[in-house]
Scaffold this motif. Sequence first.
Motif, PDB file in Angstrom:
ATOM      1  N   LEU A  57      53.499  41.229  74.200  1.00 54.41           N
ATOM      2  CA  LEU A  57      54.342  40.358  72.885  1.00 54.41           C
ATOM      3  C   LEU A  57      54.981  39.764  72.222  1.00 54.41           C
ATOM      4  O   LEU A  57      55.860  40.079  73.288  1.00 54.41           O
ATOM      5  N   LEU A  58      54.298  38.356  71.626  1.00 58.15           N
ATOM      6  CA  LEU A  58      55.991  37.303  72.033  1.00 58.15           C
ATOM      7  C   LEU A  58      56.690  37.351  70.677  1.00 58.15           C
ATOM      8  O   LEU A  58      56.194  38.106  69.994  1.00 58.15           O
ATOM      9  N   SER A  59      58.121  37.278  71.222  1.00 59.27           N
ATOM     10  CA  SER A  59      59.365  37.167  70.441  1.00 59.27           C
ATOM     11  C   SER A  59      59.052  36.862  68.919  1.00 59.27           C
ATOM     12  O   SER A  59      59.459  37.253  67.863  1.00 59.27           O
ATOM     13  N   LYS A  60      58.103  35.970  68.223  1.00 61.27           N
ATOM     14  CA  LYS A  60      58.012  35.230  67.122  1.00 61.27           C
ATOM     15  C   LYS A  60      56.617  36.071  66.397  1.00 61.27           C
ATOM     16  O   LYS A  60      57.465  36.243  65.465  1.00 61.27           O
ATOM     17  N   GLU A  61      56.236  37.476  67.416  1.00 66.75           N
ATOM     18  CA  GLU A  61      55.111  38.248  66.728  1.00 66.75           C
ATOM     19  C   GLU A  61      56.285  39.710  66.269  1.00 66.75           C
ATOM     20  O   GLU A  61      56.410  40.238  65.140  1.00 66.75           O
ATOM     21  N   TYR A  62      57.366  39.888  66.918  1.00 65.43           N
ATOM     22  CA  TYR A  62      57.837  41.168  66.889  1.00 65.43           C
ATOM     23  C   TYR A  62      59.140  40.521  65.931  1.00 65.43           C
ATOM     24  O   TYR A  62      59.659  41.589  65.208  1.00 65.43           O
ATOM     25  N   THR A  63      59.544  39.166  66.209  1.00 68.06           N
ATOM     26  CA  THR A  63      60.459  38.351  64.294  1.00 68.06           C
ATOM     27  C   THR A  63      59.675  39.019  63.761  1.00 68.06           C
ATOM     28  O   THR A  63      60.201  39.363  62.708  1.00 68.06           O
ATOM     29  N   ALA A  64      58.342  38.510  63.150  1.00 73.04           N
ATOM     30  CA  ALA A  64      57.477  38.275  62.306  1.00 73.04           C
ATOM     31  C   ALA A  64      57.654  40.175  61.753  1.00 73.04           C
ATOM     32  O   ALA A  64      57.903  40.695  60.721  1.00 73.04           O
ATOM     33  N   VAL A  65      57.561  40.768  62.202  1.00 72.16           N
ATOM     34  CA  VAL A  65      57.044  42.419  61.909  1.00 72.16           C
ATOM     35  C   VAL A  65      58.836  42.875  61.709  1.00 72.16           C
ATOM     36  O   VAL A  65      58.646  43.922  60.874  1.00 72.16           O
ATOM     37  N   TRP A  66      59.189  42.239  62.247  1.00 76.29           N
ATOM     38  CA  TRP A  66      60.745  43.120  61.789  1.00 76.29           C
ATOM     39  C   TRP A  66      61.132  42.498  60.511  1.00 76.29           C
ATOM     40  O   TRP A  66      61.609  42.982  60.506  1.00 76.29           O
ATOM     41  N   LYS A  67      61.526  41.578  60.164  1.00 83.74           N
ATOM     42  CA  LYS A  67      61.375  40.761  59.372  1.00 83.74           C
ATOM     43  C   LYS A  67      60.739  41.498  58.006  1.00 83.74           C
ATOM     44  O   LYS A  67      61.336  41.778  57.274  1.00 83.74           O
ATOM     45  N   GLU A  68      59.998  41.576  58.089  1.00 79.39           N
ATOM     46  CA  GLU A  68      58.992  42.670  57.073  1.00 79.39           C
ATOM     47  C   GLU A  68      59.605  44.246  57.256  1.00 79.39           C
ATOM     48  O   GLU A  68      59.364  44.928  55.657  1.00 79.39           O
ATOM     49  N   ALA A  69      59.772  45.139  58.172  1.00 77.83           N
ATOM     50  CA  ALA A  69      60.434  45.853  57.746  1.00 77.83           C
ATOM     51  C   ALA A  69      61.292  46.351  57.732  1.00 77.83           C
ATOM     52  O   ALA A  69      61.669  46.859  56.991  1.00 77.83           O
ATOM     53  N   ARG A  70      62.299  45.223  57.593  1.00 74.89           N
ATOM     54  CA  ARG A  70      63.676  45.229  56.969  1.00 74.89           C
ATOM     55  C   ARG A  70      63.811  44.694  55.569  1.00 74.89           C
ATOM     56  O   ARG A  70      64.109  45.549  54.841  1.00 74.89           O
ATOM     57  N   LYS A  71      62.547  44.655  55.434  1.00 74.33           N
ATOM     58  CA  LYS A  71      62.046  44.594  53.991  1.00 74.33           C
ATOM     59  C   LYS A  71      61.812  46.232  53.316  1.00 74.33           C
ATOM     60  O   LYS A  71      62.349  46.177  51.915  1.00 74.33           O
ATOM     61  N   PRO A  75      67.791  48.763  52.051  1.00 71.23           N
ATOM     62  CA  PRO A  75      67.710  48.525  49.924  1.00 71.23           C
ATOM     63  C   PRO A  75      68.541  47.061  50.198  1.00 71.23           C
ATOM     64  O   PRO A  75      68.233  46.168  51.639  1.00 71.23           O
ATOM     65  N   ARG A  76      67.228  46.603  49.148  1.00 76.68           N
ATOM     66  CA  ARG A  76      67.316  44.725  48.812  1.00 76.68           C
ATOM     67  C   ARG A  76      68.795  43.916  49.780  1.00 76.68           C
ATOM     68  O   ARG A  76      68.351  43.129  49.785  1.00 76.68           O
ATOM     69  N   LYS A  77      69.874  44.681  49.195  1.00 76.14           N
ATOM     70  CA  LYS A  77      71.715  43.900  48.823  1.00 76.14           C
ATOM     71  C   LYS A  77      71.273  43.624  50.703  1.00 76.14           C
ATOM     72  O   LYS A  77      71.675  42.558  51.170  1.00 76.14           O
ATOM     73  N   MET A  78      71.162  44.033  50.864  1.00 76.15           N
ATOM     74  CA  MET A  78      71.300  45.073  52.892  1.00 76.15           C
ATOM     75  C   MET A  78      70.333  43.835  53.252  1.00 76.15           C
ATOM     76  O   MET A  78      70.229  42.864  54.555  1.00 76.15           O
ATOM     77  N   ALA A  79      68.992  43.573  52.995  1.00 77.02           N
ATOM     78  CA  ALA A  79      67.871  43.286  53.891  1.00 77.02           C
ATOM     79  C   ALA A  79      68.166  41.805  53.470  1.00 77.02           C
ATOM     80  O   ALA A  79      67.694  40.676  53.919  1.00 77.02           O
ATOM     81  N   ASN A  80      68.357  40.931  51.828  1.00 85.65           N
ATOM     82  CA  ASN A  80      68.788  39.986  52.319  1.00 85.65           C
ATOM     83  C   ASN A  80      70.126  39.381  52.469  1.00 85.65           C
ATOM     84  O   ASN A  80      70.957  37.978  52.510  1.00 85.65           O
ATOM     85  N   SER A  81      71.012  39.835  53.295  1.00 85.28           N
ATOM     86  CA  SER A  81      72.060  40.035  54.278  1.00 85.28           C
ATOM     87  C   SER A  81      72.187  39.491  55.455  1.00 85.28           C
ATOM     88  O   SER A  81      70.409  40.091  56.414  1.00 85.28           O
ATOM     89  N   PRO A  82      72.998  39.752  56.721  1.00 84.45           N
ATOM     90  CA  PRO A  82      72.735  38.848  57.695  1.00 84.45           C
ATOM     91  C   PRO A  82      72.698  40.921  58.763  1.00 84.45           C
ATOM     92  O   PRO A  82      72.604  40.525  59.831  1.00 84.45           O
ATOM     93  N   PHE A  83      72.840  41.574  58.163  1.00 81.15           N
ATOM     94  CA  PHE A  83      72.533  43.327  58.345  1.00 81.15           C
ATOM     95  C   PHE A  83      71.972  43.166  59.792  1.00 81.15           C
ATOM     96  O   PHE A  83      70.417  43.038  59.409  1.00 81.15           O
ATOM     97  N   ALA A  84      71.767  43.444  60.487  1.00 76.82           N
ATOM     98  CA  ALA A  84      70.816  43.479  61.214  1.00 76.82           C
ATOM     99  C   ALA A  84      69.226  42.838  61.872  1.00 76.82           C
ATOM    100  O   ALA A  84      68.463  42.919  61.814  1.00 76.82           O
ATOM    101  N   GLU A  85      69.693  41.208  61.225  1.00 81.71           N
ATOM    102  CA  GLU A  85      68.571  40.328  61.043  1.00 81.71           C
ATOM    103  C   GLU A  85      67.843  40.169  62.273  1.00 81.71           C
ATOM    104  O   GLU A  85      66.645  39.496  61.831  1.00 81.71           O
ATOM    105  N   VAL A  86      68.462  40.153  63.176  1.00 75.56           N
ATOM    106  CA  VAL A  86      67.179  40.529  64.371  1.00 75.56           C
ATOM    107  C   VAL A  86      67.155  41.097  65.450  1.00 75.56           C
ATOM    108  O   VAL A  86      68.133  42.683  65.429  1.00 75.56           O
ATOM    109  N   PRO A  87      66.448  41.615  66.293  1.00 70.59           N
ATOM    110  CA  PRO A  87      66.274  42.333  66.949  1.00 70.59           C
ATOM    111  C   PRO A  87      67.287  43.023  68.111  1.00 70.59           C
ATOM    112  O   PRO A  87      68.029  44.463  68.063  1.00 70.59           O
ATOM    113  N   TYR A  88      67.514  42.232  68.519  1.00 70.79           N
ATOM    114  CA  TYR A  88      68.639  41.845  69.516  1.00 70.79           C
ATOM    115  C   TYR A  88      70.206  42.799  68.505  1.00 70.79           C
ATOM    116  O   TYR A  88      70.533  44.137  69.117  1.00 70.79           O
ATOM    117  N   ALA A  89      69.941  42.966  67.278  1.00 70.18           N
ATOM    118  CA  ALA A  89      71.119  43.426  67.128  1.00 70.18           C
ATOM    119  C   ALA A  89      71.174  45.434  67.007  1.00 70.18           C
ATOM    120  O   ALA A  89      72.307  45.854  67.383  1.00 70.18           O
TER     121      ALA A  89
END
Length: 148
Positions: A57-71, A75-89
């Motif tokens: 699993l390449l980092s670009k793949e799980y990062t893309a899934v992570w971004k979609e999962a956050r959405k 809630p929209r306000k948190m999804a548009n914030s830096p909260f848990a922006e990357v899986p390492y968080a």
Amino acid sequence: MTTPLRRPGKCWKRRARSAIREVPAPPVYLRMVNEHIDRYGVAPDGRLYRASNGGILLSKEYTAVWKEARKIALPRKMANSPFAEVPYALRKAGISFWLRCGMDPAEAASRAGHSVAVLYKFYARILDGRREQANALIDRAMREAEGA
């Protein structure tokens, strides 16, 4: 309960390529991992997570899934914030959770693969402001010692 943790083809910090690091895991976490394995299985080389074709699993793949999962999950306000922006968080949140629960900092450092000095450098604010809890622990221990 511990489980061996391997990083195929990569070296842990200052460890031999073939090193295995024991990682204590609470039973609830092991149940979650076992449920995941029962549902999805593992890759032929034993990896828990793999690409849809079974490969690494390449980092670009799980990062893309992570971004979609956050959405979806936030809630929209948190999804548009830096909260848990990357899986390492999640790692940082997990270590912070351990410390907030009252886990001994030396044990938390060991589980995280840190030295205690590194743990305090990055998580000191989590440990700050715990005077009342510390006093309660000392008070309880002293009362138990008096009663013994």
